[in-house]
Design a protein around this motif. Structure first.
Motif, PDB file in Angstrom:
ATOM      1  N   SER A 208    -102.776   1.619 -11.023  1.00 26.50           N
ATOM      2  CA  SER A 208    -104.155   1.361 -10.603  1.00 26.50           C
ATOM      3  C   SER A 208    -104.822   0.417 -11.603  1.00 26.50           C
ATOM      4  CB  SER A 208    -104.930   2.685 -10.540  1.00 26.50           C
ATOM      5  OG  SER A 208    -106.281   2.450 -10.255  1.00 26.50           O
ATOM      6  N   THR A 209    -105.327  -0.720 -11.114  1.00 21.26           N
ATOM      7  CA  THR A 209    -105.976  -1.693 -11.980  1.00 21.26           C
ATOM      8  C   THR A 209    -107.267  -2.178 -11.334  1.00 21.26           C
ATOM      9  OG1 THR A 209    -104.510  -3.359 -10.993  1.00 21.26           O
ATOM     10  CG2 THR A 209    -103.925  -2.539 -13.179  1.00 21.26           C
ATOM     11  N   PRO A 210    -108.213  -2.725 -12.115  1.00 20.11           N
ATOM     12  CA  PRO A 210    -109.503  -3.173 -11.568  1.00 20.11           C
ATOM     13  C   PRO A 210    -109.366  -4.399 -10.666  1.00 20.11           C
ATOM     14  CG  PRO A 210    -109.558  -2.951 -13.975  1.00 20.11           C
ATOM     15  CD  PRO A 210    -108.136  -2.869 -13.563  1.00 20.11           C
ATOM     16  N   ASN A 211    -110.458  -4.788 -10.054  1.00 14.85           N
ATOM     17  CA  ASN A 211    -110.476  -6.017  -9.260  1.00 14.85           C
ATOM     18  C   ASN A 211    -110.135  -7.213 -10.138  1.00 14.85           C
ATOM     19  OD1 ASN A 211    -111.264  -4.641  -6.937  1.00 14.85           O
ATOM     20  ND2 ASN A 211    -113.452  -4.916  -7.360  1.00 14.85           N
ATOM     21  N   GLY A 212    -109.458  -8.184  -9.548  1.00 17.83           N
ATOM     22  CA  GLY A 212    -109.035  -9.357 -10.298  1.00 17.83           C
ATOM     23  C   GLY A 212    -107.639  -9.236 -10.855  1.00 17.83           C
ATOM     24  N   PHE A 213    -107.001  -8.075 -10.663  1.00 20.31           N
ATOM     25  CA  PHE A 213    -105.647  -7.843 -11.149  1.00 20.31           C
ATOM     26  C   PHE A 213    -104.671  -7.761  -9.978  1.00 20.31           C
ATOM     27  CE2 PHE A 213    -108.026  -6.681 -14.827  1.00 20.31           C
ATOM     28  CZ  PHE A 213    -107.179  -6.727 -15.913  1.00 20.31           C
ATOM     29  N   ILE A 214    -103.463  -8.213 -10.212  1.00 16.97           N
ATOM     30  CA  ILE A 214    -102.334  -7.938  -9.319  1.00 16.97           C
ATOM     31  C   ILE A 214    -101.318  -7.201 -10.166  1.00 16.97           C
ATOM     32  CG2 ILE A 214    -100.503  -8.904  -7.887  1.00 16.97           C
ATOM     33  CD1 ILE A 214    -102.280 -11.283  -7.334  1.00 16.97           C
ATOM     34  N   GLY A 215    -101.330  -5.891 -10.077  1.00 15.09           N
ATOM     35  CA  GLY A 215    -100.518  -5.090 -10.985  1.00 15.09           C
ATOM     36  C   GLY A 215    -100.994  -5.296 -12.409  1.00 15.09           C
ATOM     37  N   LEU A 216    -100.059  -5.637 -13.305  1.00 18.61           N
ATOM     38  CA  LEU A 216    -100.414  -5.888 -14.702  1.00 18.61           C
ATOM     39  C   LEU A 216    -100.878  -7.320 -14.937  1.00 18.61           C
ATOM     40  CD1 LEU A 216     -97.535  -3.982 -16.546  1.00 18.61           C
ATOM     41  CD2 LEU A 216     -99.953  -3.371 -16.517  1.00 18.61           C
ATOM     42  N   ILE A 217    -100.805  -8.159 -13.929  1.00 21.42           N
ATOM     43  CA  ILE A 217    -101.189  -9.562 -14.092  1.00 21.42           C
ATOM     44  C   ILE A 217    -102.687  -9.718 -13.834  1.00 21.42           C
ATOM     45  CG2 ILE A 217    -100.870 -11.911 -13.259  1.00 21.42           C
ATOM     46  CD1 ILE A 217     -98.010 -11.098 -12.470  1.00 21.42           C
ATOM     47  N   TRP A 218    -103.399 -10.190 -14.843  1.00 20.65           N
ATOM     48  CA  TRP A 218    -104.832 -10.451 -14.703  1.00 20.65           C
ATOM     49  C   TRP A 218    -104.972 -11.805 -14.029  1.00 20.65           C
ATOM     50  CZ3 TRP A 218    -108.782 -10.954 -19.322  1.00 20.65           C
ATOM     51  CH2 TRP A 218    -110.081 -10.962 -18.804  1.00 20.65           C
ATOM     52  N   PHE A 219    -104.961 -11.790 -12.715  1.00 17.10           N
ATOM     53  CA  PHE A 219    -104.862 -13.000 -11.914  1.00 17.10           C
ATOM     54  C   PHE A 219    -106.084 -13.896 -12.087  1.00 17.10           C
ATOM     55  CE2 PHE A 219    -104.641 -15.375  -7.841  1.00 17.10           C
ATOM     56  CZ  PHE A 219    -103.356 -15.892  -7.993  1.00 17.10           C
ATOM     57  N   GLU A 220    -107.237 -13.288 -12.195  1.00 16.75           N
ATOM     58  CA  GLU A 220    -108.479 -14.052 -12.360  1.00 16.75           C
ATOM     59  C   GLU A 220    -108.432 -14.917 -13.615  1.00 16.75           C
ATOM     60  OE1 GLU A 220    -113.307 -13.203 -12.669  1.00 16.75           O
ATOM     61  OE2 GLU A 220    -111.875 -11.538 -12.717  1.00 16.75           O
ATOM     62  N   ALA A 221    -108.015 -14.327 -14.738  1.00 17.90           N
ATOM     63  CA  ALA A 221    -107.917 -15.071 -15.997  1.00 17.90           C
ATOM     64  C   ALA A 221    -106.792 -16.097 -15.933  1.00 17.90           C
ATOM     65  CB  ALA A 221    -107.678 -14.097 -17.153  1.00 17.90           C
ATOM     66  N   ALA A 222    -105.689 -15.729 -15.274  1.00 10.26           N
ATOM     67  CA  ALA A 222    -104.537 -16.625 -15.188  1.00 10.26           C
ATOM     68  C   ALA A 222    -104.884 -17.933 -14.491  1.00 10.26           C
ATOM     69  CB  ALA A 222    -103.392 -15.928 -14.457  1.00 10.26           C
ATOM     70  N   LEU A 223    -105.731 -17.882 -13.484  1.00  8.28           N
ATOM     71  CA  LEU A 223    -106.090 -19.089 -12.742  1.00  8.28           C
ATOM     72  C   LEU A 223    -106.768 -20.116 -13.639  1.00  8.28           C
ATOM     73  CD1 LEU A 223    -107.380 -17.674  -9.327  1.00  8.28           C
ATOM     74  CD2 LEU A 223    -105.200 -18.794  -9.804  1.00  8.28           C
TER      75      LEU A 223
END
Length: 267
Positions: A208-223
């Motif tokens: 379970s992770t917050p919004n903006g995450f895909i699993g352990l990947i912080w997708f929002e920051a990655a972009l």
């Protein structure tokens, strides 16, 4: 935060093109710092800060390595025969490293990361063949190359650093210039980051992770990091690729020292 991530992505793109590293060595300390500041050590996200930084770094490196590999392939300067067995071993090692990273205590990973950087700095300064390349020598056998690649992939995926800090010194001691070593390191990051990213995605399906995450990947920051990295790669290729070889070799461990200091200062 978005502007900071973009600017650091830009820096990462420049160092990736010039030195073969930057994705992990810029992204991991940066993301770890941002996560701790945003969520604190005690939060569920903060407890897994290092794993999130490593997994997100793997995704960022996948994007940057794809761009760099395409550009290097277009140049026609890469001897693919040199790296095919190393690449296969790195891809397999990436799966093992990602699996192990999910099991490690985050604080242990942080100290292992710093130890890895410290050893690399000492190696660059005190073992012959890095600052000034050694005479070109033959590659090892196929099995030896697969094993070496596996070790590189395992360590790199475990720590989210791309493997370049092992491949660049290895290639320098085989007679490669910094430009060639950086190019090959970028290409070898592709199979590693691909297998590591896929493994992190599969392992984190049930977390379970917050919004903006895909699993352990912080997708929002990655972009934001990826956008900055691609621009940095393009800028470096066009304008600063002619930096003298000795300058590149001397700057390489100095940048690692900066990374080490940042990680020591962040609690």
């Amino acid at each position: 935060m978005p502007y900071e991530l973009f600017l650091f992505g830009l820096l990462s793109g420049i160092t990736t093109w010039l030195f073969g590293f930057g994705g992990g060595f810029v992204a991991v300390p940066l993301l770890y710092t941002v996560i701790i500041q945003k969520w604190s050590n005690e939060s569920n996200v903060g407890i897994h800060a290092m794993q999130i930084a490593v997994a997100t770094s793997a995704f960022v490196m996948l994007c940057s390595a794809s761009f760099a590999t395409f550009r290097h392939h277009q140049s026609g300067h890469i001897d693919w025969q040199k790296i095919r067995f190393l690449g296969g071993g790195i891809a397999l090692g990436g799966i093992v490293g990602a699996l192990m990273a999910s099991l490690f205590n985050g604080n242990w990973l942080r100290w292992i990361f710093m130890g890895y950087v410290f050893i690399t700095i000492i190696d660059c300064y005190y073992r012959p063949g890095f600052m000034v390349t050694s005479v070109q020598r033959q590659h090892d056998g196929q099995n030896s190359e697969l094993i070496k690649g596996g070790v590189i992939g395992w360590v790199a995926a475990l720590l989210g650093v791309g493997g370049s800090v092992m491949t660049v010194p290895l290639l320098r001691r085989r007679g490669s210039s910094m430009a060639e070593a950086a190019a090959i390191a970028n290409i070898l990051t592709l199979p590693l980051s691909l297998t590591a990213t896929l493994t992190y995605c599969v392992l984190s399906i049930w977390q379970s992770t917050p919004n903006g995450f895909i699993g352990l990947i912080w997708f929002e920051a990655a972009l934001f990091l990826v956008a900055g990295t691609w621009i940095g790669l393009y800028f470096s290729e066009k304008f600063i690729s002619k930096l003298p070889d000795l300058w590149r070799a001397k700057l390489y461990p100095l940048l690692l020292i900066i990374v080490l200091v940042v990680m020591l200062l962040v609690n």
